[in-house]
Design an enzyme around this catalytic site. Structure first.
Site, short mmCIF file in Angstrom:
data_model
loop_
_atom_site.label_atom_id
_atom_site.label_comp_id
_atom_site.label_asym_id
_atom_site.label_seq_id
_atom_site.Cartn_x
_atom_site.Cartn_y
_atom_site.Cartn_z
N HIS A 181 9.44 -26.01 8.74
CA HIS A 181 9.02 -24.98 9.70
C HIS A 181 8.01 -25.53 10.71
CE1 HIS A 181 11.21 -22.00 7.42
NE2 HIS A 181 10.64 -22.49 6.31
N TRP A 205 -29.67 -33.71 7.30
CA TRP A 205 -28.35 -33.39 7.85
C TRP A 205 -28.65 -32.42 8.99
CZ3 TRP A 205 -25.14 -29.15 8.67
CH2 TRP A 205 -23.79 -29.43 8.88
N ARG A 231 -27.22 -35.41 0.06
CA ARG A 231 -27.38 -34.10 0.69
C ARG A 231 -27.39 -34.16 2.22
NH1 ARG A 231 -29.08 -30.29 -2.77
NH2 ARG A 231 -29.83 -29.05 -1.03
N CYS A 274 -29.77 -31.57 3.56
CA CYS A 274 -31.10 -32.15 3.61
C CYS A 274 -31.66 -32.23 2.19
CB CYS A 274 -32.11 -31.39 4.46
SG CYS A 274 -31.62 -31.17 6.16
N GLU A 295 -5.56 -31.15 -1.40
CA GLU A 295 -6.73 -31.91 -1.85
C GLU A 295 -6.57 -33.40 -1.51
OE1 GLU A 295 -9.62 -31.33 -2.70
OE2 GLU A 295 -10.30 -33.04 -3.87
N ASN A 319 -35.64 -27.89 4.28
CA ASN A 319 -34.18 -27.88 4.13
C ASN A 319 -33.74 -26.44 4.39
OD1 ASN A 319 -31.52 -28.05 3.21
ND2 ASN A 319 -32.10 -27.86 1.07
N GLY A 320 -32.93 -26.24 5.43
CA GLY A 320 -32.48 -24.87 5.72
C GLY A 320 -32.53 -24.60 7.21
N LYS A 364 -9.14 -35.51 0.82
CA LYS A 364 -9.82 -36.74 0.36
C LYS A 364 -9.65 -37.84 1.40
CE LYS A 364 -11.92 -35.64 -2.02
NZ LYS A 364 -12.04 -34.35 -2.61
N GLU A 397 -11.70 -37.07 4.70
CA GLU A 397 -13.15 -37.09 4.68
C GLU A 397 -13.75 -38.48 4.48
OE1 GLU A 397 -15.09 -34.60 1.75
OE2 GLU A 397 -13.56 -35.03 0.27
N LYS A 421 -23.19 -33.47 0.72
CA LYS A 421 -22.64 -33.04 -0.57
C LYS A 421 -22.80 -31.55 -0.78
CE LYS A 421 -20.91 -33.94 -4.59
NZ LYS A 421 -19.46 -34.18 -4.55
C1 AGP Z 1 -15.04 -32.18 -1.17
O1 AGP Z 1 -14.67 -33.49 -1.29
C2 AGP Z 1 -16.03 -31.82 -0.22
N1 AGP Z 1 -16.87 -32.78 0.21
C3 AGP Z 1 -16.28 -30.36 0.07
O2 AGP Z 1 -15.09 -29.84 0.52
C4 AGP Z 1 -16.82 -29.48 -1.09
O3 AGP Z 1 -15.84 -29.32 -2.07
C5 AGP Z 1 -17.26 -28.13 -0.50
O4 AGP Z 1 -18.29 -28.33 0.41
C6 AGP Z 1 -17.69 -27.14 -1.56
O5 AGP Z 1 -18.78 -27.60 -2.29
P1 AGP Z 1 -19.21 -26.92 -3.64
O6 AGP Z 1 -18.11 -27.13 -4.62
O7 AGP Z 1 -20.46 -27.63 -4.03
O8 AGP Z 1 -19.42 -25.48 -3.36
#
Ligand code: AGP
Length: 616
Positions: A512, A75, A27, A2, A489, A101-102, A493, A496, A611
């Site tokens: 395995h 969010w 956010r 948020c 990673e 926010n929270g 990517k 997501e 984010k």
């Molecule tokens: C990565 O592409 C993400 N959207 C997510 O995994 C992110 O890295 C994770 O939420 C951690 O965020 P931070 O690095 O701000 O702590």
């Protein structure tokens, strides 16, 4: 999660708030709302959808004039994303209006109590409960807004950054923070409130970041009053800092998406990470946060890395690098798991918390737990002044610049860069690396930005491969050694931003289990650089080929063996094995980017994500 924005001053509040919300949309973006005081009454509008949807609806249905306004981009936590659950929320009298926010964890008990006293609720949110609790306190105890907020917050359990105003006193906004970020921009006769400084950067560079447990009364005719939520104690000299951020850094600069811009910013971001730290000719790495505590690093028995998501992947790369260079054990923990078990922290352990945003709730809570158990905590964050960077005993910023795209790109490579510098520095201080080897590493590292530029030339090839495989239902990503975390990673990517299911695996683990998935429909991305267990990975590729899997090889420039076996290859420049993740990750970012664009997905704001994950 948020984003919150507020304005009080001589300008029209609405455009400031709306532009601010657009900047904070990273956010959270499942609903949005705005409230403006027009001199007589509050005009409020909120809707499910993005800030753009809000803008279109507001401008045809609400009077937007007024010099006091607040806005929210959500969010969802409590209550589905719909118009009613969107913020801002009114109190029952209609006098108070709040954005939050929270999470208020004990909202249900408070709601029951307020209901008994005649309060009614329209939404399913904890936030509507909070604004009514404030009103209840205000009325029953005859308190001014600031004091009522303080008393009410002391009855809550949870996390918040809030901004609230009272129609009866429209010259002030009351804000408070516990566990969610809140910045106040201080201009000439005007104040800005926001989850980060991006909404007000073109108006002022003077910012006050509230500390956890602090609240402030932002009043037009007076100086900001900051005090402790717990006991009302006045903070006499709150720290007002001069921001270095500029507008250009937070705009798209001609790119179609922030993600693409940020992918292309990596050479410069890595240079910025080096700046002032790496002196190649002199053979020196200067990192104040390490230099000031060098004995602790020399004597550390173990490093424990705490992080989430992409930052956790960077931590895994660091595990390989630091163990090799420093020869001490490194453990990489999901912050969310670490904090809910009974972790063993011993004397001599150093905890490294990695976080782009510096606000991730689980990482924050895990590092606090480690601190309580006596660990020395070192933060690796991108956002300057963020909660994790302030909570750590010491740290190093990545200096990647603002990362707006929800999918982390330059955060990952700059985190690896900082952690490589850290590993080299400790190895040198401990005498674990010879001077010539140290110099060789510095020289190689210094070439990384230029080699990342070369790796970016794979864009067209990545696009071509994206076209071929964009409709696949699943992807497998394989890597070994330093490139195993890159496989994880790469898969993250793709998942997501394109919503295609993808798994990352250590290549040798394939037999395995995951090998059962392989058939002619399955694209398998294999990181097969020359210096990293090359022969072994070539055997793995053979195994995939015999099962008719489609092979996309990420190879070292000039490779012929994998080229002969693979359906497609993408070349990256030759580099020392430990630094190869900084290059191999580039084509994987580009591949997922192009697939998502071709599938018409919202690259910068993928569904269900945010984010900055400030909820647990
Ligand atoms: C990565 O592409 C993400 N959207 C997510 O995994 C992110 O890295 C994770 O939420 C951690 O965020 P931070 O690095 O701000 O702590």
């Amino acid at each position: 999660m948020c984003g919150i924005v507020g304005y009080i001053g001589h300008r029209q509040a609405y455009p400031v708030v709306m532009k601010g919300l657009q900047r904070l949309e990273y956010r959270g973006y499942d609903s949005a709302g705005v409230a403006v005081y027009d001199g007589e009454s509050i005009q409020l509008f909120k809707t499910k959808g993005k800030v753009e949807d809000l803008k279109n609806k507001v401008e045809s249905s609400m009077n937007t004039a007024g010099n006091l306004g607040i806005g929210h981009t959500r969010w969802a936590t409590h209550g589905v994303p719909n118009d009613v659950n969107s913020h801002p929320h009114y109190s029952n009298s209609g006098d108070l209006v709040i954005i939050h926010n929270g999470i208020i964890e004990n909202y249900d008990a408070i709601k029951k109590e307020l209901t008994k006293r005649g309060f009614t609720f329209e939404s399913d949110t904890d936030t509507e409960v909070l604004v009514n609790l404030i009103e209840d306190v205000q009325i029953n105890q005859g308190l001014k807004l600031g004091k009522a907020v303080q008393v009410a917050l002391n009855q809550t359990v949870g996390a918040y950054a809030i901004a609230v105003f009272d129609k009866k006193k429209p010259n002030e906004i009351v804000v408070a923070r516990l566990g969610s970020p809140l910045a106040i921009g201080i201009g000439e006769g005007e104040f800005f409130i926001a989850s980060d400084a991006s909404p007000f950067i073109e108006y002022t560079t003077n910012a006050l970041y509230l500390e956890d447990g602090e609240m402030a009364i932002v009043r037009l005719d007076k100086k900001i009053k900051v005090f402790s939520i717990k006991d009302d104690a006045l903070i006499t000299a709150p720290y007002i800092q001069e921001l270095k951020l500029n507008l250009e850094q937070i705009e798209k600069g001609g790119y179609e998406h922030f993600m693409l811009k940020e992918i292309y910013e990596q050479p410069q971001a890595i240079r910025d990470t080096f700046r002032g730290r790496m002196r190649v000719k002199e053979g020196i790495i200067k990192m104040a946060g390490v230099d000031d505590h060098i004995d602790k690093f020399i004597n550390a028995k173990r490093l424990v890395i705490l992080a989430c998501g992409t930052s956790w992947h960077a931590g895994l790369v660091a595990e390989y690098i630091i163990e090799e260079l420093v020869r001490i054990p490194v453990e990489v923990e999901y912050a969310s798991e670490f904090r809910y078990r009974n972790p063993v922290i011993e004397k001599g352990d150093i905890v490294i918390a990695i976080s782009q945003s510096g606000e991730t709730a689980d990482t924050m809570a895990a590092m606090k737990l480690a601190k309580e158990q006596g660990a020395f905590v070192f933060g690796v964050c991108n956002v300057v002044g963020s909660s994790i960077s302030r909570e750590a005993h010491a740290g190093a910023y990545t200096h990647a610049g603002p990362e707006i795209g929800v999918a982390s790109t330059k955060a990952f490579t700059t985190q690896i860069t900082v952690l490589t510098l850290l590993g080299l520095k400790i190895a040198k201080a401990k005498g674990k690396i010879s001077t010539s080897d140290f110099h060789m590493h510095l020289e190689e590292l210094n070439l990384v930005p230029q080699k990342v530029e070369e790796a970016l030339q794979s864009n067209e090839q990545a696009k071509k491969i994206a076209e071929v495989y964009k409709d696949a239902a699943n992807f497998l990503y394989l890597g070994r050694g330093f490139n195993f975390p890159v496989a994880l990673e790469g898969a993250l990517k793709l998942k997501e931003i394109s919503y295609i299911h993808a798994e990352g695996y250590p290549a040798a683990e394939m037999k395995h289990g995951p090998i059962a998935l392989i058939d002619e429909q399955m694209p398998v991305v294999v990181i097969a650089t020359r210096r990293g267990h090359y022969d072994k990975i070539v055997s793995n590729i053979q195994e995939i080929k015999s099962r008719k899997g489609k092979i996309i090889g990420i190879v070292t420039k000039g490779d012929v063996t994998v080229r002969d076996l693979a359906d497609y290859v993408i070349e990256v420049p030759e580099i020392m094995d430990s630094m190869s993740p900084l290059l191999t990750t580039i084509p994987l970012q580009l591949l997922s980017y192009h697939i998502a664009v071709m599938l018409n997905k919202n690259v910068d704001q993928p569904r269900n994500l945010a984010k900055s994950v400030t909820v647990e």
